[in-house]
Design an enzyme around this catalytic site. Structure first.
Site, PDB file in Angstrom:
ATOM      1  N   ARG A  54       0.797  -1.227   0.000  1.00 55.39           N
ATOM      2  CA  ARG A  54       0.000   0.000   0.000  1.00 55.39           C
ATOM      3  C   ARG A  54       0.832   1.280   0.000  1.00 55.39           C
ATOM      4  O   ARG A  54       0.597   2.191  -0.787  1.00 55.39           O
ATOM      5  CB  ARG A  54      -0.887   0.089   1.267  1.00 55.39           C
ATOM      6  CG  ARG A  54      -2.211  -0.568   1.153  1.00 55.39           C
ATOM      7  CD  ARG A  54      -2.546  -1.183   2.471  1.00 55.39           C
ATOM      8  NE  ARG A  54      -1.570  -2.205   2.735  1.00 55.39           N
ATOM      9  CZ  ARG A  54      -1.666  -3.460   2.286  1.00 55.39           C
ATOM     10  NH1 ARG A  54      -2.722  -3.824   1.635  1.00 55.39           N
ATOM     11  NH2 ARG A  54      -0.716  -4.345   2.515  1.00 55.39           N
ATOM     12  N   LYS A 114      25.673  -3.101   0.039  1.00 53.15           N
ATOM     13  CA  LYS A 114      27.148  -3.071   0.023  1.00 53.15           C
ATOM     14  C   LYS A 114      27.679  -2.316   1.233  1.00 53.15           C
ATOM     15  O   LYS A 114      28.872  -2.043   1.333  1.00 53.15           O
ATOM     16  CB  LYS A 114      27.642  -2.379  -1.251  1.00 53.15           C
ATOM     17  CG  LYS A 114      27.153  -3.005  -2.536  1.00 53.15           C
ATOM     18  CD  LYS A 114      27.548  -2.123  -3.729  1.00 53.15           C
ATOM     19  CE  LYS A 114      26.624  -2.352  -4.900  1.00 53.15           C
ATOM     20  NZ  LYS A 114      26.675  -1.229  -5.847  1.00 53.15           N
ATOM     21  N   HIS A 120       4.529   5.587  11.791  1.00 56.36           N
ATOM     22  CA  HIS A 120       4.072   5.473  10.389  1.00 56.36           C
ATOM     23  C   HIS A 120       3.084   6.621  10.141  1.00 56.36           C
ATOM     24  O   HIS A 120       1.875   6.411  10.050  1.00 56.36           O
ATOM     25  CB  HIS A 120       3.412   4.111  10.183  1.00 56.36           C
ATOM     26  CG  HIS A 120       3.184   3.722   8.753  1.00 56.36           C
ATOM     27  ND1 HIS A 120       3.312   4.599   7.685  1.00 56.36           N
ATOM     28  CD2 HIS A 120       2.823   2.520   8.207  1.00 56.36           C
ATOM     29  CE1 HIS A 120       3.042   3.958   6.560  1.00 56.36           C
ATOM     30  NE2 HIS A 120       2.743   2.698   6.852  1.00 56.36           N
TER      31      HIS A 120
HETATM   32  N1   CP Z   1      -0.392  -0.138   5.858  1.00 58.70           N
HETATM   33  C1   CP Z   1       0.817  -0.358   5.311  1.00 58.70           C
HETATM   34  O1   CP Z   1       1.815   0.262   5.678  1.00 58.70           O
HETATM   35  O2   CP Z   1       0.837  -1.315   4.342  1.00 58.70           O
HETATM   36  P1   CP Z   1       2.123  -1.744   3.497  1.00 58.70           P
HETATM   37  O3   CP Z   1       3.090  -2.388   4.478  1.00 58.70           O
HETATM   38  O4   CP Z   1       1.630  -2.684   2.462  1.00 58.70           O
HETATM   39  O5   CP Z   1       2.721  -0.505   2.934  1.00 58.70           O
END
Ligand code: CP
Length: 363
Positions: free
Chosen positions: A51, A80, A129
């Site tokens: 995503r 590397k 995130h």
């Molecule tokens: N929600 C999310 O971060 O999904 P992915 O790990 O697929 O990016």
């Protein structure tokens, strides 16, 4: 120049602005089709993603821009031994903005100190995130019409679930939100996330949150406005037997929704393994695929905002040094030996600036 490493790098006013832009993009898509013509996004993904990477890439293409990058560490010179700092110094010569995912906590912060273009944290280890939170906020706003006065059940792996840490920080900016934390004892929310919310509330920097902690998903089901399910993060476990023991702690199915509100909104950052049974997918309360779609809109809005802010000063390290080393094996300091260790003091506690884990300087 602005980077977004933590959701708190954006003010409430800026979150509103991003949501308004995302809604306008949804309504008037063609208006935005040339806005990033001639610009390049670099997607530097040192860890797998479906995503986040593809929605960033789709976002940039739909804004008329281009994309360069890599989808795994092995296809970059990190394999590397190249440092994050050197990688982004070089990528700054080729692109206008970076989206970085890394398995080490704090890597995107290191990138932001060394790049000469904006850096967006697309997920750093089990830490933060922020762009998933942008997707979550827009989905909650579209479904509930508000971001305050909500009872939010957050279920699953609250220890390693980086989306949870960023979502909680964001919800603390809005009034009268109650968070019910549902997890096995081994996967409880890290104390630093709660401490940070409480310290900021004490200083009047956020609205605070009331927290309830339980092991039982059904206990508070009838109260939830939002039910946020999460996956147990297999890739973060040092002990695979522990993962096997905990992985099926909570499985939501249609039968378990009997006591839930008729207008409750079910979210999941995805990917799901089996935390939500497919028999929930047709329930009108299931919003997790809309959430993924909203992620692209919010990433379009964020790319536009950061590019339109134009050139500016690179973020600089703000922290103290001393006789200490961060001993978190998941922190970027554990692999980048040249990186200077810094800590910040908050409410009498010293924390590594990269991963937020508590450190004990000698002085
Ligand atoms: N929600 C999310 O971060 O999904 P992915 O790990 O697929 O990016």
């Amino acid at each position: 120049m602005r980077s977004v490493i933590d959701i708190l790098d954006l003010s409430v006013g800026e979150l509103d602005e991003l949501m308004n832009t995302a809604l306008d993009i949804a309504a008037h898509h063609d208006k935005y089709a040339e806005r990033c013509r001639g610009k390049k996004l670099a997607t530097l993904f040192f860890e797998p993603s479906t995503r986040t990477r593809l929605s960033f890439e789709a976002a940039m293409y739909e804004l008329g821009g281009n994309v360069i990058g890599f989808a795994e560490a092995n296809s970059s010179s990190a394999s590397k031994g190249e440092s994050v700092a050197d990688t982004v110094r070089v990528v700054s010569c080729y692109a206008d903005i970076i989206a970085m995912r890394h398995f080490k906590e704090g890597a995107p912060l290191v990138a932001s100190f060394n790049a000469s273009i904006p850096v967006i944290n697309a997920g750093d280890g089990g830490h933060y995130h922020p762009t998933q939170t942008l997707a979550d906020l827009l989905t909650i706003y579209r479904e509930k019409g508000r971001l305050s006065g909500l009872t939010v059940g957050i279920v699953g792996d609250l220890k390693y679930g980086r989306t949870v840490h960023s979502l909680i920080a964001a919800l603390s900016r809005y009034e009268n939100n109650k968070i019910v934390l549902v997890s096995p004892n081994e996967l409880q929310l890290p104390q630093y996330v709660i401490d940070d919310v409480n310290a900021k509330a004490k200083r009047g920097e956020n609205c605070g949150l009331s927290f309830v902690q339980t092991n039982d998903m059904l206990e508070h089901m009838s109260e939830f406005d939002i039910l946020y399910m999460t996956r147990v993060q297999r890739e973060r476990f040092a002990d695979k037997a522990e993962y096997e023991r905990l992985k099926d702690s909570y499985i939501l199915n249609a039968a378990k929704l009997k006591t839930a509100k008729k207008d409750m909104c079910i979210l999941h950052p995805l990917p799901r393994v089996n935390e939500i049974s497919v028999d929930v997918d047709d329930d009108s309360r299931a919003c997790y695929f809309k959430q993924a779609e909203n992620g692209k809109l919010m990433r379009m809005a964020l790319i536009l905002k950061l590019l339109e802010l134009g050139d500016g000063k690179k973020p600089t390290v703000s922290g103290e040094t001393g006789e200490f080393r961060c001993d978190n094996p998941n922190c970027i300091t554990s692999t980048e030996q040249e990186l200077k260790h810094y800590f910040k003091r908050d409410n009498g506690i010293c924390r590594c600036i990269y991963c937020d884990k508590q450190v004990k300087p000698i002085k």
